[in-house]
Design a protein around this motif. Structure first.
Motif, PDB file in Angstrom:
ATOM      1  N   GLU A 131      16.914  66.686  74.244  1.00  0.00           N
ATOM      2  CA  GLU A 131      15.852  67.189  74.421  1.00  0.00           C
ATOM      3  C   GLU A 131      14.547  66.329  74.230  1.00  0.00           C
ATOM      4  N   ALA A 132      14.145  66.183  72.863  1.00  0.00           N
ATOM      5  CA  ALA A 132      12.863  65.350  72.004  1.00  0.00           C
ATOM      6  C   ALA A 132      13.271  64.439  72.629  1.00  0.00           C
ATOM      7  N   ASP A 133      14.087  63.892  73.447  1.00  0.00           N
ATOM      8  CA  ASP A 133      14.722  61.937  73.261  1.00  0.00           C
ATOM      9  C   ASP A 133      13.727  61.690  74.810  1.00  0.00           C
ATOM     10  N   ILE A 134      13.961  63.311  75.671  1.00  0.00           N
ATOM     11  CA  ILE A 134      14.014  63.598  76.916  1.00  0.00           C
ATOM     12  C   ILE A 134      12.092  63.932  77.188  1.00  0.00           C
ATOM     13  N   LEU A 135      11.475  64.748  76.436  1.00  0.00           N
ATOM     14  CA  LEU A 135       9.934  64.443  76.037  1.00  0.00           C
ATOM     15  C   LEU A 135       9.328  63.341  75.607  1.00  0.00           C
ATOM     16  N   ILE A 136      10.581  62.503  75.015  1.00  0.00           N
ATOM     17  CA  ILE A 136       9.614  61.291  74.664  1.00  0.00           C
ATOM     18  C   ILE A 136       9.811  59.778  75.484  1.00  0.00           C
ATOM     19  N   THR A 137      11.026  59.979  76.771  1.00  0.00           N
ATOM     20  CA  THR A 137      10.329  58.898  77.584  1.00  0.00           C
ATOM     21  C   THR A 137       9.721  59.896  78.722  1.00  0.00           C
ATOM     22  N   GLN A 138       8.857  60.851  79.015  1.00  0.00           N
ATOM     23  CA  GLN A 138       8.558  61.830  79.936  1.00  0.00           C
ATOM     24  C   GLN A 138       7.029  60.875  79.520  1.00  0.00           C
ATOM     25  N   GLU A 139       6.597  61.008  78.486  1.00  0.00           N
ATOM     26  CA  GLU A 139       5.592  61.122  77.941  1.00  0.00           C
ATOM     27  C   GLU A 139       4.932  59.423  78.167  1.00  0.00           C
ATOM     28  N   ILE A 140       6.712  58.562  77.495  1.00  0.00           N
ATOM     29  CA  ILE A 140       5.905  57.411  77.443  1.00  0.00           C
ATOM     30  C   ILE A 140       5.678  56.661  78.980  1.00  0.00           C
ATOM     31  N   LEU A 141       6.757  57.478  79.843  1.00  0.00           N
ATOM     32  CA  LEU A 141       6.414  56.792  81.484  1.00  0.00           C
ATOM     33  C   LEU A 141       5.399  57.445  82.005  1.00  0.00           C
ATOM     34  N   ASN A 142       4.655  58.556  81.662  1.00  0.00           N
ATOM     35  CA  ASN A 142       3.511  59.262  82.633  1.00  0.00           C
ATOM     36  C   ASN A 142       2.846  58.550  81.817  1.00  0.00           C
ATOM     37  N   GLN A 143       2.622  57.397  80.501  1.00  0.00           N
ATOM     38  CA  GLN A 143       1.006  56.609  79.767  1.00  0.00           C
ATOM     39  C   GLN A 143       0.528  55.375  81.146  1.00  0.00           C
ATOM     40  N   GLU A 144       2.044  55.626  81.839  1.00  0.00           N
ATOM     41  CA  GLU A 144       1.575  54.610  83.286  1.00  0.00           C
ATOM     42  C   GLU A 144       1.541  55.483  84.683  1.00  0.00           C
ATOM     43  N   SER A 145       0.362  54.915  84.875  1.00  0.00           N
ATOM     44  CA  SER A 145      -0.171  56.056  86.937  1.00  0.00           C
ATOM     45  C   SER A 145       0.849  55.352  87.140  1.00  0.00           C
ATOM     46  N   GLY A 146       0.968  56.459  88.020  1.00  0.00           N
ATOM     47  CA  GLY A 146       1.941  56.198  89.563  1.00  0.00           C
ATOM     48  C   GLY A 146       3.655  56.383  89.110  1.00  0.00           C
ATOM     49  N   LEU A 147       4.235  56.383  87.711  1.00  0.00           N
ATOM     50  CA  LEU A 147       5.478  56.428  87.011  1.00  0.00           C
ATOM     51  C   LEU A 147       5.770  58.216  87.628  1.00  0.00           C
ATOM     52  N   ASN A 148       7.027  58.589  87.554  1.00  0.00           N
ATOM     53  CA  ASN A 148       7.531  59.349  87.976  1.00  0.00           C
ATOM     54  C   ASN A 148       8.926  59.954  88.118  1.00  0.00           C
ATOM     55  N   ILE A 149       8.942  60.695  86.444  1.00  0.00           N
ATOM     56  CA  ILE A 149      10.476  61.090  86.514  1.00  0.00           C
ATOM     57  C   ILE A 149      10.554  61.788  87.131  1.00  0.00           C
ATOM     58  N   LEU A 150      11.346  62.165  87.961  1.00  0.00           N
ATOM     59  CA  LEU A 150      11.921  63.423  89.219  1.00  0.00           C
ATOM     60  C   LEU A 150      13.195  64.001  88.803  1.00  0.00           C
ATOM     61  N   ASN A 151      13.575  63.805  87.810  1.00  0.00           N
ATOM     62  CA  ASN A 151      15.335  64.122  87.523  1.00  0.00           C
ATOM     63  C   ASN A 151      15.865  63.888  86.524  1.00  0.00           C
ATOM     64  N   SER A 152      16.087  64.361  85.971  1.00  0.00           N
ATOM     65  CA  SER A 152      16.861  64.342  84.547  1.00  0.00           C
ATOM     66  C   SER A 152      17.788  64.990  84.440  1.00  0.00           C
ATOM     67  N   VAL A 153      19.097  64.221  83.844  1.00  0.00           N
ATOM     68  CA  VAL A 153      20.340  65.091  83.833  1.00  0.00           C
ATOM     69  C   VAL A 153      20.531  65.085  82.381  1.00  0.00           C
ATOM     70  N   SER A 154      21.762  65.698  81.971  1.00  0.00           N
ATOM     71  CA  SER A 154      22.345  65.255  80.855  1.00  0.00           C
ATOM     72  C   SER A 154      23.116  65.154  80.495  1.00  0.00           C
ATOM     73  N   SER A 155      24.399  64.764  80.898  1.00  0.00           N
ATOM     74  CA  SER A 155      25.484  64.315  81.173  1.00  0.00           C
ATOM     75  C   SER A 155      25.771  63.319  82.033  1.00  0.00           C
ATOM     76  N   ALA A 156      27.181  62.816  82.062  1.00  0.00           N
ATOM     77  CA  ALA A 156      28.021  61.309  82.526  1.00  0.00           C
ATOM     78  C   ALA A 156      27.993  62.501  83.861  1.00  0.00           C
ATOM     79  N   GLU A 157      28.669  63.359  83.423  1.00  0.00           N
ATOM     80  CA  GLU A 157      29.114  64.261  85.113  1.00  0.00           C
ATOM     81  C   GLU A 157      27.999  64.826  85.772  1.00  0.00           C
TER      82      GLU A 157
END
Length: 140
Positions: A13-39
């Motif tokens: 969860e911490a890495d998800i939030l960090i990644t979202q924050e990093i991507l949100n720094q660039e306008s126009g980029l959106n994480i539309l979906n996040s999943v937590s396993s290979a399955e």
């Protein structure tokens, strides 16, 4: 830069939030979906079950250290499936193991990045997109 449909495959969860924050720094980029396993990632990509209406992502950010099955299973599946193989896959991992890097590149990962993440290499990679929504691939 156009909005990207990004699939983040990450169980921490911490890495998800960090990644979202990093991507949100660039306008126009959106994480539309996040999943937590290979399955879940494979279900999402194949539009199975709760992901029946999932859109094909423009890019996959993939952790390799996932519960049960690792992210390499997702990489191999994506790059061996005709309808998915054109999706760029960026490996995001805490592993600095040479074997992991070699396996990722041998199996056509488009980039291998060790955590903690820095956005500039991802940003530079994404800037190579052309107007047909494809990406010029570069191994770094």
């Amino acid at each position: 830069m156009d909005t990207l449909n990004i699939l983040l495959v990450e169980d921490n969860e911490a890495d998800i939030l960090i990644t979202q924050e990093i991507l949100n720094q660039e306008s126009g980029l959106n994480i539309l979906n996040s999943v937590s396993s290979a399955e879940e990632a494979l279900m999402y990509l194949n539009k199975i079950g709760p992901f029946h209406f999932a859109e094909k992502p423009d890019i996959i950010l993939l952790d390799i250290n996932l519960p049960k099955s690792n992210g390499f299973a997702v990489l191999v599946e994506v790059k061996s499936t005709p309808d998915l193989k054109d999706i760029p896959v960026i490996i995001l991992t805490s592993s600095s193991c040479d074997y992991d890097k070699e396996f990722a590149l041998k199996n056509k990962a488009d980039m291998y990045m060790e955590k903690p993440l820095e956005f500039n290499p991802i940003k530079d990679f994404l800037k190579k997109r052309d107007y047909q929504n494809s990406i010029i691939l570069e191994k770094i």
